[in-house]
Design a protein around this motif. Structure first.
Motif, PDB file in Angstrom:
ATOM      1  N   PRO A  66       0.590  -1.032  -0.262  1.00 47.28           N
ATOM      2  CA  PRO A  66       0.325   0.166  -0.174  1.00 47.28           C
ATOM      3  C   PRO A  66       0.965   1.475   0.305  1.00 47.28           C
ATOM      4  O   PRO A  66       2.187   1.058   0.238  1.00 47.28           O
ATOM      5  CB  PRO A  66      -0.659  -0.300   1.446  1.00 47.28           C
ATOM      6  N   ILE A  67       0.406   2.645  -0.590  1.00 49.96           N
ATOM      7  CA  ILE A  67       1.805   3.727  -0.182  1.00 49.96           C
ATOM      8  C   ILE A  67       0.176   4.716   0.207  1.00 49.96           C
ATOM      9  O   ILE A  67      -1.261   4.827  -0.093  1.00 49.96           O
ATOM     10  CB  ILE A  67       1.638   4.649  -2.159  1.00 49.96           C
ATOM     11  N   ILE A  68       0.583   4.993   1.219  1.00 46.37           N
ATOM     12  CA  ILE A  68      -0.136   6.063   2.450  1.00 46.37           C
ATOM     13  C   ILE A  68       0.417   6.662   3.233  1.00 46.37           C
ATOM     14  O   ILE A  68       1.423   7.018   3.273  1.00 46.37           O
ATOM     15  CB  ILE A  68      -0.813   4.772   3.566  1.00 46.37           C
ATOM     16  N   PRO A  69      -0.801   7.672   3.649  1.00 42.69           N
ATOM     17  CA  PRO A  69      -0.362   9.100   3.626  1.00 42.69           C
ATOM     18  C   PRO A  69       0.911   8.757   5.094  1.00 42.69           C
ATOM     19  O   PRO A  69       0.423   8.323   6.012  1.00 42.69           O
ATOM     20  CB  PRO A  69      -1.241   9.643   3.795  1.00 42.69           C
ATOM     21  N   ALA A  70       1.844   9.847   4.968  1.00 37.40           N
ATOM     22  CA  ALA A  70       2.744   9.070   5.634  1.00 37.40           C
ATOM     23  C   ALA A  70       3.464  10.946   7.141  1.00 37.40           C
ATOM     24  O   ALA A  70       3.014  11.318   7.960  1.00 37.40           O
ATOM     25  CB  ALA A  70       3.820   8.886   5.346  1.00 37.40           C
ATOM     26  N   GLY A  71       1.654  11.981   6.320  1.00 37.59           N
ATOM     27  CA  GLY A  71       2.149  13.145   7.287  1.00 37.59           C
ATOM     28  C   GLY A  71       3.099  14.369   6.797  1.00 37.59           C
ATOM     29  O   GLY A  71       3.729  13.768   5.543  1.00 37.59           O
ATOM     30  N   ASN A  72       3.309  14.916   7.327  1.00 35.22           N
ATOM     31  CA  ASN A  72       4.094  15.963   6.480  1.00 35.22           C
ATOM     32  C   ASN A  72       6.132  15.777   7.252  1.00 35.22           C
ATOM     33  O   ASN A  72       6.907  16.234   6.005  1.00 35.22           O
ATOM     34  CB  ASN A  72       4.057  17.289   7.014  1.00 35.22           C
ATOM     35  N   ASP A  73       5.796  14.886   8.287  1.00 42.98           N
ATOM     36  CA  ASP A  73       6.868  14.999   8.837  1.00 42.98           C
ATOM     37  C   ASP A  73       7.931  13.031   8.442  1.00 42.98           C
ATOM     38  O   ASP A  73       7.543  12.687   9.464  1.00 42.98           O
ATOM     39  CB  ASP A  73       7.120  14.768  10.594  1.00 42.98           C
ATOM     40  N   MET A  74       8.195  13.381   7.401  1.00 39.39           N
ATOM     41  CA  MET A  74       8.689  12.283   6.937  1.00 39.39           C
ATOM     42  C   MET A  74       9.324  11.446   7.973  1.00 39.39           C
ATOM     43  O   MET A  74       9.901  10.677   7.802  1.00 39.39           O
ATOM     44  CB  MET A  74       9.125  11.992   5.209  1.00 39.39           C
ATOM     45  N   GLU A  75      10.646  12.290   8.413  1.00 41.86           N
ATOM     46  CA  GLU A  75      11.834  11.860   9.334  1.00 41.86           C
ATOM     47  C   GLU A  75      10.358  10.925  10.276  1.00 41.86           C
ATOM     48  O   GLU A  75      11.458   9.765  11.012  1.00 41.86           O
ATOM     49  CB  GLU A  75      12.585  12.652   9.545  1.00 41.86           C
ATOM     50  N   LYS A  76       9.809  11.522  10.793  1.00 47.32           N
ATOM     51  CA  LYS A  76       9.376  10.803  11.866  1.00 47.32           C
ATOM     52  C   LYS A  76       7.966   9.726  11.637  1.00 47.32           C
ATOM     53  O   LYS A  76       8.539   8.735  12.946  1.00 47.32           O
ATOM     54  CB  LYS A  76       8.298  12.157  12.316  1.00 47.32           C
ATOM     55  N   ALA A  77       8.145   9.847  11.148  1.00 52.02           N
ATOM     56  CA  ALA A  77       7.178   8.539   9.968  1.00 52.02           C
ATOM     57  C   ALA A  77       8.128   7.350  10.060  1.00 52.02           C
ATOM     58  O   ALA A  77       7.792   6.281  10.453  1.00 52.02           O
ATOM     59  CB  ALA A  77       6.557   8.651   8.849  1.00 52.02           C
ATOM     60  N   ILE A  78       9.155   7.556   9.176  1.00 50.98           N
ATOM     61  CA  ILE A  78       9.848   6.335   8.922  1.00 50.98           C
ATOM     62  C   ILE A  78      10.263   5.892  10.406  1.00 50.98           C
ATOM     63  O   ILE A  78      10.658   4.232  10.855  1.00 50.98           O
ATOM     64  CB  ILE A  78      11.077   7.222   7.983  1.00 50.98           C
ATOM     65  N   ALA A  79      10.805   6.674  11.160  1.00 52.49           N
ATOM     66  CA  ALA A  79      11.443   6.625  12.847  1.00 52.49           C
ATOM     67  C   ALA A  79      10.168   5.839  13.426  1.00 52.49           C
ATOM     68  O   ALA A  79      10.370   4.451  13.723  1.00 52.49           O
ATOM     69  CB  ALA A  79      11.865   7.914  13.567  1.00 52.49           C
ATOM     70  N   PHE A  80       8.910   5.818  13.604  1.00 51.93           N
ATOM     71  CA  PHE A  80       8.019   5.057  13.747  1.00 51.93           C
ATOM     72  C   PHE A  80       8.346   3.903  13.497  1.00 51.93           C
ATOM     73  O   PHE A  80       7.424   3.021  14.376  1.00 51.93           O
ATOM     74  CB  PHE A  80       6.386   5.815  13.477  1.00 51.93           C
ATOM     75  N   TYR A  81       7.782   3.657  11.690  1.00 46.17           N
ATOM     76  CA  TYR A  81       7.872   2.457  11.076  1.00 46.17           C
ATOM     77  C   TYR A  81       9.115   1.404  11.533  1.00 46.17           C
ATOM     78  O   TYR A  81       9.174   0.249  12.096  1.00 46.17           O
ATOM     79  CB  TYR A  81       8.084   2.432   9.895  1.00 46.17           C
ATOM     80  N   GLU A  82      10.887   2.222  11.526  1.00 41.99           N
ATOM     81  CA  GLU A  82      11.625   1.797  12.079  1.00 41.99           C
ATOM     82  C   GLU A  82      11.559   1.519  13.644  1.00 41.99           C
ATOM     83  O   GLU A  82      11.772   0.184  14.037  1.00 41.99           O
ATOM     84  CB  GLU A  82      12.933   2.339  11.662  1.00 41.99           C
ATOM     85  N   ASP A  83      11.384   2.631  14.521  1.00 46.50           N
ATOM     86  CA  ASP A  83      11.523   2.233  16.059  1.00 46.50           C
ATOM     87  C   ASP A  83      10.391   1.160  16.815  1.00 46.50           C
ATOM     88  O   ASP A  83      10.847   0.598  17.465  1.00 46.50           O
ATOM     89  CB  ASP A  83      12.227   3.255  16.408  1.00 46.50           C
ATOM     90  N   GLN A  84       9.138   1.759  16.198  1.00 47.89           N
ATOM     91  CA  GLN A  84       8.149   1.039  17.338  1.00 47.89           C
ATOM     92  C   GLN A  84       7.169  -0.300  16.412  1.00 47.89           C
ATOM     93  O   GLN A  84       7.258  -1.077  16.786  1.00 47.89           O
ATOM     94  CB  GLN A  84       6.642   1.766  17.426  1.00 47.89           C
ATOM     95  N   LEU A  85       7.796  -0.635  14.874  1.00 48.87           N
ATOM     96  CA  LEU A  85       6.906  -1.590  14.190  1.00 48.87           C
ATOM     97  C   LEU A  85       7.876  -2.833  13.765  1.00 48.87           C
ATOM     98  O   LEU A  85       7.483  -3.391  13.215  1.00 48.87           O
ATOM     99  CB  LEU A  85       6.341  -1.017  13.086  1.00 48.87           C
ATOM    100  N   GLY A  86       9.439  -2.005  13.959  1.00 50.39           N
ATOM    101  CA  GLY A  86      10.414  -3.190  13.454  1.00 50.39           C
ATOM    102  C   GLY A  86      10.859  -2.998  12.046  1.00 50.39           C
ATOM    103  O   GLY A  86      11.578  -3.551  11.365  1.00 50.39           O
ATOM    104  N   PHE A  87      10.295  -2.351  11.170  1.00 45.84           N
ATOM    105  CA  PHE A  87      10.108  -1.860  10.221  1.00 45.84           C
ATOM    106  C   PHE A  87      11.954  -1.778   9.764  1.00 45.84           C
ATOM    107  O   PHE A  87      12.514  -1.284  10.140  1.00 45.84           O
ATOM    108  CB  PHE A  87       9.346  -1.343   8.798  1.00 45.84           C
ATOM    109  N   ILE A  88      12.682  -2.091   8.056  1.00 49.03           N
ATOM    110  CA  ILE A  88      14.224  -0.635   8.429  1.00 49.03           C
ATOM    111  C   ILE A  88      12.966  -0.306   6.480  1.00 49.03           C
ATOM    112  O   ILE A  88      12.061  -0.864   5.437  1.00 49.03           O
ATOM    113  CB  ILE A  88      14.524  -2.646   7.123  1.00 49.03           C
ATOM    114  N   THR A  89      13.821   0.985   6.204  1.00 47.10           N
ATOM    115  CA  THR A  89      13.720   1.804   5.633  1.00 47.10           C
ATOM    116  C   THR A  89      14.745   1.108   4.219  1.00 47.10           C
ATOM    117  O   THR A  89      16.086   0.505   4.424  1.00 47.10           O
ATOM    118  CB  THR A  89      14.023   3.346   5.720  1.00 47.10           C
ATOM    119  N   ILE A  90      14.378   1.428   3.222  1.00 46.02           N
ATOM    120  CA  ILE A  90      14.861   0.086   1.809  1.00 46.02           C
ATOM    121  C   ILE A  90      15.062   0.692   0.730  1.00 46.02           C
ATOM    122  O   ILE A  90      15.788   0.715  -0.450  1.00 46.02           O
ATOM    123  CB  ILE A  90      14.067  -1.582   1.452  1.00 46.02           C
TER     124      ILE A  90
END
Length: 126
Positions: free
Chosen positions: A12-36
């Motif tokens: 899915p392509i989803i809206p991440a808000g205006n602060d992309m670094e905050k969104a990326i950090a949430f997915y990495e730190d809270q959900l255990g994803f890695i940025t590819i």
């Protein structure tokens, strides 16, 4: 011999808000994803992945769109994932999304990401 088409996972392509670094950090730190992948300077799109789940985060601060966006991710061992995410902060668990058995035969729980997207993690009951 012709083979029948078989659908795989969706991305899915989803809206991440205006602060992309905050969104990326949430997915990495809270959900255990890695940025590819990241695009733009500043970043306007990123792809995060955990196991077979792949999500495209797109810079978009339309809160109404985010609050009406939801999707489901199939999980093996959903109880362990629930415990993992609770240990990182139970505030991300949706107020009505605690782990439970649903009438349609899945054990599931839901979280809210940093932009307000509702993600349900589910496992089929045996």
């Amino acid at each position: 011999m012709s083979k029948s088409p078989r659908l795989g996972n969706i991305s899915p392509i989803i809206p991440a808000g205006n602060d992309m670094e905050k969104a990326i950090a949430f997915y990495e730190d809270q959900l255990g994803f890695i940025t590819i992948h990241k695009e733009g300077d500043p970043v306007t799109m990123a792809i995060v992945k955990r196991d077979s789940a792949e999500i495209f985060l797109q810079k978009n601060d339309d809160r109404h769109l985010a609050e009406w966006t939801t999707f489901r991710i199939h999980v093996e061992h959903v109880e362990q994932l629930y415990e993992e995410l609770q240990a990182k902060g139970s505030e991300m668990i949706h107020p009505n999304g605690k782990l439970e058995m649903k009438p349609w035969g899945t054990r599931e729980f839901a979280i809210l990401d940093s932009a307000g997207i509702c993600i349900t993690f589910y496992e089929f009951s045996n």
